[in-house]
Design a protein around this motif. Sequence first.
Motif, short mmCIF file in Angstrom:
data_model
loop_
_atom_site.label_atom_id
_atom_site.label_comp_id
_atom_site.label_asym_id
_atom_site.label_seq_id
_atom_site.Cartn_x
_atom_site.Cartn_y
_atom_site.Cartn_z
N SER A 139 -29.83 -30.44 9.55
CA SER A 139 -30.74 -30.74 10.38
C SER A 139 -32.02 -30.00 10.14
N GLY A 140 -31.94 -28.75 10.11
CA GLY A 140 -33.00 -27.87 10.05
C GLY A 140 -33.84 -28.11 8.95
N LEU A 141 -33.33 -28.61 7.63
CA LEU A 141 -34.07 -28.73 6.55
C LEU A 141 -34.75 -30.16 6.67
N PHE A 142 -34.12 -31.14 7.36
CA PHE A 142 -34.75 -32.62 7.63
C PHE A 142 -35.94 -32.18 8.75
N LEU A 143 -35.87 -31.42 9.54
CA LEU A 143 -37.01 -31.15 10.44
C LEU A 143 -38.10 -30.50 10.04
N ALA A 144 -37.84 -29.71 9.17
CA ALA A 144 -38.69 -28.86 8.47
C ALA A 144 -39.40 -29.69 7.40
N GLY A 145 -38.68 -30.44 6.91
CA GLY A 145 -39.59 -31.39 5.77
C GLY A 145 -40.32 -32.47 6.52
N CYS A 146 -39.79 -33.03 7.91
CA CYS A 146 -40.71 -33.75 8.40
C CYS A 146 -41.85 -33.18 8.88
N GLY A 147 -41.81 -31.76 9.29
CA GLY A 147 -43.15 -31.20 9.76
C GLY A 147 -44.08 -31.05 8.58
N GLN A 148 -43.49 -30.75 7.40
CA GLN A 148 -44.58 -30.51 6.21
C GLN A 148 -45.05 -31.87 5.77
N MET A 152 -49.53 -20.94 14.39
CA MET A 152 -48.34 -21.02 14.07
C MET A 152 -47.98 -21.26 12.73
N PRO A 153 -47.74 -20.23 12.00
CA PRO A 153 -47.30 -20.34 10.44
C PRO A 153 -45.84 -21.08 10.13
N THR A 154 -46.24 -22.39 9.84
CA THR A 154 -45.33 -23.11 9.86
C THR A 154 -44.16 -23.03 8.73
N ARG A 155 -44.60 -22.21 7.79
CA ARG A 155 -43.72 -21.82 6.54
C ARG A 155 -42.74 -20.89 6.95
#
Length: 323
Positions: free
Chosen positions: A123-132, A234-237
Amino acid sequence: MKKFHVSQQGIVFVLFVIMFAGFALFLRGFAQVDNLLTLLQNVAILGILGLGMSVVVIGRGIDISMIAALAVPSGLLLQLMQNGMSVPSACAVAIGLSLVFGLVNGWLIAYAEVPSLFTTLASGLFLAGCGQAFFFQLEVVQWPASLDALAWMGRGSFAGVPMPVVMFGLSAAALALFLKRMRAGAFIYAIGDNPFGARAAGLPTRPIMVLQYVMAALIGVFAGIVMAASVNSMPTRIYNSTMIYDVVLVVVLGGIGLSGGRGGVLNVIIGTLLIGTMLNGMTILDVSYSVQNIVKGVVLLVAILVDSIFNPRNEETAQQGDI
């Protein structure tokens, strides 16, 4: 005569005192007030995330998605404000995203019975991917002037204490009240200590497990807003960093048992102080980032070994849990 009781929390506190005293005596500049305030400010966000992780670990789980929960909803808040949305609407969208994220994590773990380690990793990978892919126009989302009504959460000071530290203190007090004074907090301890016994006793184990991950997600977005306000962006990376390991290190090193049902807010505070002191000392000594990671890895491994000694799994505790 009462038998002397040695606890992991006590050992860690003694190590913190020894390390702090050693740095103060032998490391030039460490004991200066400005450096100590900087130390506290630098670890305040880590401490807030540790509070969220502690709720999950006490209930015998783990949340690897907390850095994504920090970066994406708070970054989305800043992005929506830059795009002209009003403060209440943007805040509602960001908090709503965190709430849905926590509910999905909790449902998958509590009802679909997917192990928490794999659920939160995915889920963390999914949410991060959506943000990117969909939410952010740039990797670093700047703090918009239209959001300055919330800037006090991460800027300035109160009675000489930086506001991120104040936010950490308020969060710690609120969570301590929840865990020690509210029925849901007692249920989390009961589920972490013996999930099958708690279910047999009629406790709402599955809804409480969902609540744990919702709380972790909401604490994550709160930490993200405080962080964004303090650094003006917010450094999203950041979700690609090793910060999640620092959060786990704070919780485990502080003495919250991975077998569940043990520990509390004081453990997170002690773990945060020790990690903050260690990182600040290594920074002053100009230790490279790579070497710092090696040191943190060794400390985390030792902390897990110590946890296995002080909180051993027996036949009951081994029946459930991913960590």
